[in-house]
Design a protein around this motif. Structure first.
Motif, PDB file in Angstrom:
ATOM      1  N   ASN A  28      -0.232  -3.577  19.504  1.00 27.35           N
ATOM      2  CA  ASN A  28      -0.865  -4.346  18.434  1.00 27.35           C
ATOM      3  C   ASN A  28      -2.376  -4.138  18.446  1.00 27.35           C
ATOM      4  O   ASN A  28      -2.954  -3.949  19.518  1.00 27.35           O
ATOM      5  N   PRO A  29      -3.045  -4.194  17.287  1.00 23.28           N
ATOM      6  CA  PRO A  29      -2.513  -4.436  15.953  1.00 23.28           C
ATOM      7  C   PRO A  29      -1.951  -3.172  15.321  1.00 23.28           C
ATOM      8  O   PRO A  29      -2.367  -2.063  15.674  1.00 23.28           O
ATOM      9  N   VAL A  30      -1.037  -3.337  14.373  1.00 25.58           N
ATOM     10  CA  VAL A  30      -0.433  -2.197  13.686  1.00 25.58           C
ATOM     11  C   VAL A  30      -1.134  -1.895  12.370  1.00 25.58           C
ATOM     12  O   VAL A  30      -0.924  -0.826  11.790  1.00 25.58           O
ATOM     13  N   LEU A  31      -1.926  -2.811  11.875  1.00 25.04           N
ATOM     14  CA  LEU A  31      -2.773  -2.586  10.696  1.00 25.04           C
ATOM     15  C   LEU A  31      -4.085  -3.328  10.909  1.00 25.04           C
ATOM     16  O   LEU A  31      -4.083  -4.510  11.236  1.00 25.04           O
ATOM     17  N   PHE A  32      -5.207  -2.615  10.696  1.00 24.66           N
ATOM     18  CA  PHE A  32      -6.491  -3.282  10.828  1.00 24.66           C
ATOM     19  C   PHE A  32      -7.522  -2.702   9.875  1.00 24.66           C
ATOM     20  O   PHE A  32      -7.969  -3.341   8.951  1.00 24.66           O
ATOM     21  N   GLN A  33      -7.920  -1.432  10.083  1.00 23.77           N
ATOM     22  CA  GLN A  33      -8.960  -0.849   9.250  1.00 23.77           C
ATOM     23  C   GLN A  33      -8.827   0.663   9.203  1.00 23.77           C
ATOM     24  O   GLN A  33      -8.122   1.275  10.004  1.00 23.77           O
ATOM     25  N   ASN A  34      -9.522   1.269   8.229  1.00 24.02           N
ATOM     26  CA  ASN A  34      -9.687   2.716   8.155  1.00 24.02           C
ATOM     27  C   ASN A  34     -11.051   2.990   7.535  1.00 24.02           C
ATOM     28  O   ASN A  34     -11.910   2.098   7.510  1.00 24.02           O
ATOM     29  N   ASP A  35     -11.271   4.186   7.025  1.00 22.02           N
ATOM     30  CA  ASP A  35     -12.595   4.528   6.503  1.00 22.02           C
ATOM     31  C   ASP A  35     -12.978   3.694   5.287  1.00 22.02           C
ATOM     32  O   ASP A  35     -14.156   3.428   5.063  1.00 22.02           O
ATOM     33  N   LYS A  36     -12.003   3.272   4.511  1.00 21.85           N
ATOM     34  CA  LYS A  36     -12.286   2.569   3.256  1.00 21.85           C
ATOM     35  C   LYS A  36     -12.043   1.075   3.338  1.00 21.85           C
ATOM     36  O   LYS A  36     -12.773   0.280   2.741  1.00 21.85           O
ATOM     37  N   TRP A  37     -11.020   0.649   4.084  1.00 25.66           N
ATOM     38  CA  TRP A  37     -10.582  -0.748   4.068  1.00 25.66           C
ATOM     39  C   TRP A  37     -10.719  -1.386   5.437  1.00 25.66           C
ATOM     40  O   TRP A  37     -10.594  -0.718   6.459  1.00 25.66           O
ATOM     41  N   LYS A  38     -10.938  -2.688   5.436  1.00 23.88           N
ATOM     42  CA  LYS A  38     -10.999  -3.427   6.689  1.00 23.88           C
ATOM     43  C   LYS A  38     -10.304  -4.777   6.513  1.00 23.88           C
ATOM     44  O   LYS A  38     -10.035  -5.230   5.405  1.00 23.88           O
ATOM     45  N   CYS A  39     -10.000  -5.389   7.648  1.00 21.93           N
ATOM     46  CA  CYS A  39      -9.471  -6.760   7.663  1.00 21.93           C
ATOM     47  C   CYS A  39      -8.183  -6.892   6.856  1.00 21.93           C
ATOM     48  O   CYS A  39      -8.003  -7.831   6.069  1.00 21.93           O
ATOM     49  N   MET A  40      -7.284  -5.953   7.058  1.00 19.20           N
ATOM     50  CA  MET A  40      -6.000  -6.004   6.365  1.00 19.20           C
ATOM     51  C   MET A  40      -5.164  -7.156   6.901  1.00 19.20           C
ATOM     52  O   MET A  40      -5.178  -7.443   8.095  1.00 19.20           O
TER      53      MET A  40
ATOM     54  N   TYR B 298       8.339  -1.346   1.988  1.00 17.41           N
ATOM     55  CA  TYR B 298       6.906  -1.320   1.734  1.00 17.41           C
ATOM     56  C   TYR B 298       6.335  -2.709   2.015  1.00 17.41           C
ATOM     57  O   TYR B 298       7.005  -3.722   1.840  1.00 17.41           O
ATOM     58  N   TYR B 299       5.077  -2.695   2.450  1.00 19.43           N
ATOM     59  CA  TYR B 299       4.378  -3.926   2.803  1.00 19.43           C
ATOM     60  C   TYR B 299       3.236  -4.118   1.810  1.00 19.43           C
ATOM     61  O   TYR B 299       2.332  -3.281   1.722  1.00 19.43           O
ATOM     62  N   ILE B 300       3.298  -5.191   1.042  1.00 19.59           N
ATOM     63  CA  ILE B 300       2.248  -5.532   0.087  1.00 19.59           C
ATOM     64  C   ILE B 300       1.318  -6.526   0.775  1.00 19.59           C
ATOM     65  O   ILE B 300       1.739  -7.626   1.132  1.00 19.59           O
ATOM     66  N   HIS B 301       0.063  -6.147   0.961  1.00 22.40           N
ATOM     67  CA  HIS B 301      -0.867  -6.961   1.750  1.00 22.40           C
ATOM     68  C   HIS B 301      -2.251  -6.849   1.135  1.00 22.40           C
ATOM     69  O   HIS B 301      -2.447  -6.223   0.090  1.00 22.40           O
ATOM     70  N   HIS B 302      -3.247  -7.457   1.773  1.00 18.78           N
ATOM     71  CA  HIS B 302      -4.596  -7.365   1.230  1.00 18.78           C
ATOM     72  C   HIS B 302      -5.552  -6.758   2.245  1.00 18.78           C
ATOM     73  O   HIS B 302      -5.254  -6.646   3.431  1.00 18.78           O
ATOM     74  N   GLY B 303      -6.719  -6.371   1.762  1.00 19.33           N
ATOM     75  CA  GLY B 303      -7.797  -5.880   2.614  1.00 19.33           C
ATOM     76  C   GLY B 303      -9.101  -5.908   1.843  1.00 19.33           C
ATOM     77  O   GLY B 303      -9.121  -5.942   0.616  1.00 19.33           O
ATOM     78  N   TYR B 304     -10.197  -5.910   2.590  1.00 21.85           N
ATOM     79  CA  TYR B 304     -11.530  -5.837   1.985  1.00 21.85           C
ATOM     80  C   TYR B 304     -11.983  -4.376   1.892  1.00 21.85           C
ATOM     81  O   TYR B 304     -11.894  -3.633   2.874  1.00 21.85           O
ATOM     82  N   SER B 305     -12.501  -3.988   0.752  1.00 18.96           N
ATOM     83  CA  SER B 305     -13.182  -2.706   0.643  1.00 18.96           C
ATOM     84  C   SER B 305     -14.451  -2.745   1.487  1.00 18.96           C
ATOM     85  O   SER B 305     -15.225  -3.692   1.412  1.00 18.96           O
ATOM     86  N   LYS B 306     -14.671  -1.712   2.290  1.00 21.91           N
ATOM     87  CA  LYS B 306     -15.882  -1.664   3.098  1.00 21.91           C
ATOM     88  C   LYS B 306     -17.125  -1.488   2.243  1.00 21.91           C
ATOM     89  O   LYS B 306     -18.231  -1.829   2.663  1.00 21.91           O
ATOM     90  N   GLU B 307     -16.957  -0.964   1.049  1.00 19.19           N
ATOM     91  CA  GLU B 307     -18.098  -0.775   0.155  1.00 19.19           C
ATOM     92  C   GLU B 307     -18.439  -2.065  -0.588  1.00 19.19           C
ATOM     93  O   GLU B 307     -19.600  -2.461  -0.678  1.00 19.19           O
ATOM     94  N   ASN B 308     -17.437  -2.744  -1.133  1.00 19.39           N
ATOM     95  CA  ASN B 308     -17.673  -3.921  -1.971  1.00 19.39           C
ATOM     96  C   ASN B 308     -17.546  -5.239  -1.219  1.00 19.39           C
ATOM     97  O   ASN B 308     -18.045  -6.268  -1.671  1.00 19.39           O
ATOM     98  N   THR B 309     -16.860  -5.240  -0.116  1.00 17.33           N
ATOM     99  CA  THR B 309     -16.619  -6.407   0.753  1.00 17.33           C
ATOM    100  C   THR B 309     -16.341  -7.649  -0.069  1.00 17.33           C
ATOM    101  O   THR B 309     -15.466  -7.662  -0.927  1.00 17.33           O
TER     102      THR B 309
END
Length: 502
Positions: A246-258, A272-283
């Protein structure tokens, strides 16, 4: 989705998570803009998704898709606020029993401000939901309902003890076959012994194992640390074994805080997993956006992994509304706690008036969901009177700014900490059919323009710099839209609204 707990205890998971990255590739949001805690349901070849609306009305937006990649707003669960609720419309969860569609949702009880779980039903997945009121009240708070059927017994699971000085737990309870009544005593399924957060659970059964996916960390705001973790058990009630990777989902180059999502399978049986995340650009300025990840399983260990849903189209959203017809577009929303708007539409014009609460220094804002921190928006104010009419960029009733026309004057303004201030302005000779415009840049600065007297777009001279940095709220992003501040016996009339997000 533990908003109240996270206000109390600001959780950081820095050591293990700063280095952790998700295997999900850099792709656009499937449902861009503020769309937190999504749930999803497949009906034949059509997918429906519903998400948190927080303090915006109508409540709980519903989106439709045929492929999990292209989504369209189709309606809301509640067009009218249920009488028992004061706010915090969070974490709706889809379920279907026979030919009836259910939405289990979290909201605050008006009588005491405690978050409870309610339920609403409909014969349709995207409209005409009837509220049945509170299904579950538990201690100081209960949130994040999830339904699961095991061996012909229906269960509801939920998050408890988020406001207590003790570990959070995911609890479960039997629920009646019609989904409207709890049966028996709650039982504990998973406990947050690490004190890192535990909420937004979603459960899958695969082979001999029950997998419980959950969110840990800080859900919201610029310093979020949300991430998805998983545990499994051979018994629905547990005990559950935590995954060592763990964790199995967290962040990548574009998204964070999934975080916080639910699962759906397609016609071929893929999940499929429908979830949310913050854009690192727009936060926080675009909010927690709707993402889709495919679930794969390790053939040896049986533990899951996620990969991106491919070919999600990259869209730069823009909205142009000419106010054609008499029906107001579905994307307009308002802060129901502080305003009761009166809206009508005809002959290419939208009329806006209504009443506001005594503490409302901003006025009425009819807003659209955000898609970026950088945008420009404009509208024509058709009518002339001595009330303020134009555009606002609205975070909350005490965090807003905007531009409008009042009498023969263009006025730029801000509201902060309950105080309304003029920030600049200019007089015009012709106060009808005046265009007003807001532009924001990557540094979150606002500039304002007006179009009157046939002179084209001109910058409004300001007496102070207006930055949007104070607008985002902890659980939601600011929104741009139409603004009216005046007597309910008068109104604003608008034409030709345009917005473009960069």
């Amino acid at each position: 989705m533990n908003y109240t707990f996270l206000k109390k205890a600001f959780i950081m998971l820095c050591a293990p998570l700063c280095a952790a990255t998700s295997l999900v590739a850099q792709i656009p949001a499937a449902i861009p803009g503020d769309y937190a805690d999504p749930s999803v349901l497949r009906v034949g070849s059509t997918y429906y998704s519903v998400a948190t609306s927080s303090e915006w009305a109508p409540h709980y937006p519903i989106y439709l898709s045929k492929n999990l990649k292209d989504w369209k707003l189709t309606g809301y669960v509640f067009n009218k606020t249920p009488d028992w609720i004061s706010g915090s419309f969070w974490a709706p969860e889809y379920y279907k029993i026979n030919d009836t569609y259910y939405i289990y949702y979290t909201a605050r009880r008006k009588s005491d401000g405690i978050s409870c779980i309610g339920v609403a039903t409909s014969k349709y997945p995207d409209r005409e939901f009837k509220d049945h009121g509170i299904l579950l009240s538990f201690g100081k708070e209960v949130i994040d309902a999830f339904l699961f059927k095991d061996k012909d017994q229906l269960y509801i699971t939920f998050k408890a003890y988020g406001l207590d000085d003790r570990p959070i737990e995911i609890l479960g309870s039997k629920i009646s076959a019609d989904g409207l009544k709890l049966e028996g005593e709650p039982f504990s399924m998973l406990k947050d012994t690490e004190r890192i957060g535990l909420e937004g659970q979603s459960i899958l059964k695969r082979g001999k194992y029950y997998y419980i996916f959950y969110s840990a960390g800080n859900c919201c705001g610029i310093d979020c640390s949300y991430n998805i973790r998983v545990a499994r058990s051979t018994n629905f009630k547990g005990p559950y074994e935590l995954y060592s990777n763990n964790p199995v989902l967290f962040q990548n180059d574009k998204w964070k805080c999934m975080g916080h999502g639910t699962f759906v399978n397609d016609a071929a049986g893929k999940y499929y997993y429908i979830h949310h995340g913050y854009s690192k650009e727009n936060t926080v300025f675009a909010g927690r956006e709707g993402l889709v990840s495919q679930v794969d399983w390790d053939s040896k260990s049986g533990w899951p992994a996620f990969k991106a849903l491919s070919d999600v189209p990259a869209v730069t959203p823009s909205i142009t509304d000419t106010f054609a017809g008499t029906a107001t577009a579905k994307y307009w929303q308002w802060d129901f706690r502080h305003a009761m708007p009166q809206i009508s539409q005809a002959n290419g014009k939208l009329s806006l008036s209504g009443t506001i609460t005594q503490d409302n220094k901003t006025g009425i804002v009819l807003a659209i969901r955000p898609y970026s921190a950088v945008f420009e928006a404009s509208v024509t104010v058709v009518n002339s009177n001595n009330e303020l009419k134009g555009l606002a960029y609205y975070g909350d009733v005490n965090a807003a700014l905007g531009i409008g026309i009042k009498g023969d004057s263009i006025v730029c303004w801000s509201v902060r900490d309950g105080k309304w201030e003029k920030a600049g302005g200019v007089k015009v000779a012709q106060p009808q059919n005046v265009g007003v415009q807001i532009k924001t840049d990557a540094n979150h600065n606002c500039t304002f323009y007006y179009n009157a007297d046939g002179k084209g777009w001109l910058a409004v001279p300001l007496t102070q710099t207006l930055s949007t940095g104070y607008l985002p709220q902890w659980d939601r992003s600011p929104r741009v839209g139409l603004h009216y501040k005046g007597e309910p016996t008068d109104k604003a009339e608008f034409a030709d609204f345009k917005s473009e997000f960069k």
